[in-house]
Design a protein around this motif. Structure first.
Motif, PDB file in Angstrom:
ATOM      1  N   TRP A  22     -20.896 -40.615   4.418  1.00 43.36           N
ATOM      2  CA  TRP A  22     -21.188 -41.196   3.156  1.00 43.36           C
ATOM      3  C   TRP A  22     -22.186 -42.019   3.253  1.00 43.36           C
ATOM      4  O   TRP A  22     -22.371 -42.940   4.335  1.00 43.36           O
ATOM      5  N   THR A  23     -23.110 -42.241   2.118  1.00 50.77           N
ATOM      6  CA  THR A  23     -24.182 -43.202   2.008  1.00 50.77           C
ATOM      7  C   THR A  23     -24.058 -43.670   0.520  1.00 50.77           C
ATOM      8  O   THR A  23     -23.588 -43.213  -0.101  1.00 50.77           O
ATOM      9  N   GLY A  24     -24.561 -45.090   0.583  1.00 57.25           N
ATOM     10  CA  GLY A  24     -24.456 -45.669  -0.709  1.00 57.25           C
ATOM     11  C   GLY A  24     -23.019 -46.252  -1.308  1.00 57.25           C
ATOM     12  O   GLY A  24     -22.252 -46.370  -0.216  1.00 57.25           O
ATOM     13  N   PRO A  25     -23.242 -47.107  -2.068  1.00 55.54           N
ATOM     14  CA  PRO A  25     -22.109 -47.627  -2.701  1.00 55.54           C
ATOM     15  C   PRO A  25     -20.898 -46.679  -3.327  1.00 55.54           C
ATOM     16  O   PRO A  25     -21.030 -45.576  -3.327  1.00 55.54           O
ATOM     17  N   ILE A  26     -19.832 -47.577  -3.516  1.00 56.22           N
ATOM     18  CA  ILE A  26     -18.632 -46.812  -4.140  1.00 56.22           C
ATOM     19  C   ILE A  26     -18.585 -46.988  -5.632  1.00 56.22           C
ATOM     20  O   ILE A  26     -19.275 -47.801  -6.094  1.00 56.22           O
ATOM     21  N   LYS A  27     -17.509 -46.304  -6.194  1.00 58.63           N
ATOM     22  CA  LYS A  27     -17.165 -46.325  -7.680  1.00 58.63           C
ATOM     23  C   LYS A  27     -16.819 -47.745  -7.906  1.00 58.63           C
ATOM     24  O   LYS A  27     -16.168 -48.406  -6.972  1.00 58.63           O
ATOM     25  N   THR A  28     -16.632 -48.244  -9.103  1.00 56.01           N
ATOM     26  CA  THR A  28     -16.175 -49.619  -9.426  1.00 56.01           C
ATOM     27  C   THR A  28     -14.598 -49.635  -9.251  1.00 56.01           C
ATOM     28  O   THR A  28     -13.852 -48.680  -9.513  1.00 56.01           O
TER      29      THR A  28
END
Length: 304
Positions: A222-228
């Motif tokens: 996984w790369t990047g941010p997650i959902k709210t």
């Protein structure tokens, strides 16, 4: 340096207080009606917030320069029914902010809410809020900022409204500029975490009942941010949730430390409540680094 005092309304567990105190503001008053959130707040700040703001006369609030309030967002959220001011209780709490601003006339304020407030009831809710703030003698700016643009490994777009009584203070203020680098959530994953598992039965009957790419699942690649992170995260909502390919059953909820990281809270922040309440309290809080960046800009404007 000039002392700038603030009051922390609808304080939750104190995310806004963390942010403003990091920018050399002094908290002189806080209010929060939820007993469990008040307990968490007290555990971290050794300060028990006052209760329901609707029952607190403005004359009982100590002198201050800045009002800060993340007033309840559920009536304006796209997840809820978007009742706005029609909501019997929460929708009217903005007027408690207006009452205190009217009776105490601080130099500035910061309000935080969901971006849906701008479009609620075809924009009339937002127009009403702007009119009220203007009538109270404030000059206002607003912006929608995403926490993932400020080093927080979560996509969380929120509306921030800043107001000043002195128009020159407003001219001196500008919203912080995004860093431009999206933070990765994977480095914050507590691999091998136990006790947060989603049962195999629930996975087969609900989580993976459709092959539609839902929900969002964090794994080793996984790369990047997650959902709210939302307050109802504990309900395991497949459309809005982010889960981890880990744990006893191969899929689990976010752990305590992962939720803290997702909101930009320090890792030693005390969460003395049950797991469900932890999700609720952090999901209702603010992304601390974003609010800190805004507080820093407000400090510059007010100390010019």
């Amino acid at each position: 340096m000039e002392s700038l005092r603030f009051i922390d309304l609808f304080a939750g567990v104190g995310g806004t207080r963390l942010a403003f105190e990091s920018q050399s503001f002094d908290c002189v008053f806080s209010s929060e009606w939820d007993l469990h959130a008040r307990a968490t707040y007290q555990a971290n700040f050794d300060d028990l917030p006052h209760g329901d703001i609707t029952e607190i006369p403005a004359k009982h609030i100590p002198p201050f320069e800045v009002l800060v309030a993340g007033f309840p967002c559920q009536p304006f959220s796209t997840i809820g029914k978007q009742q706005g001011f029609k909501h019997e209780t929460q929708g009217t709490l903005f007027y408690e902010i207006a009452r205190i601003l009217s009776e105490t006339t601080p130099r500035a304020f910061l309000l935080e809410n969901v971006k849906g407030l701008l479009t609620n009831n075809n924009g009339s809710t937002w127009n009403t809020i702007q009119e009220v703030l203007s009538e109270l003698g404030y000059f206002v700016k607003h912006a929608v900022l995403d926490s993932s643009d400020f080093g927080v490994p979560q996509r969380r777009r929120r509306l921030y409204v800043v107001g000043f009584r002195d128009p020159q203070d407003l001219e001196s203020f500008s919203f912080p500029v995004p860093t431009g680098d999206l933070a990765d959530f994977a480095p914050h994953v507590e691999w091998g975490a136990l006790g947060y598992s989603i049962s195999k039965h629930l996975q087969s009957t609900y989580v993976f009942k459709l092959s539609d790419g839902r929900p969002e699942i964090v794994d080793q690649g996984w790369t990047g941010p997650i959902k709210t992170l939302v307050s109802s995260y504990y309900k395991i909502q497949r459309l809005t949730g982010t889960f981890v390919r880990d744990g006893e059953t191969g899929l689990r909820l976010l752990s305590r430390s992962e939720c803290l990281a997702a909101m930009g809270f320090p890792s030693d922040f005390i969460l003395p409540q049950s797991r469900g309440r932890i999700y609720r309290q952090l999901g209702n809080s603010v992304a601390v680094p974003v609010v800190a960046a805004i507080a820093g800009q407000m400090s510059i404007a007010l100390r010019r």
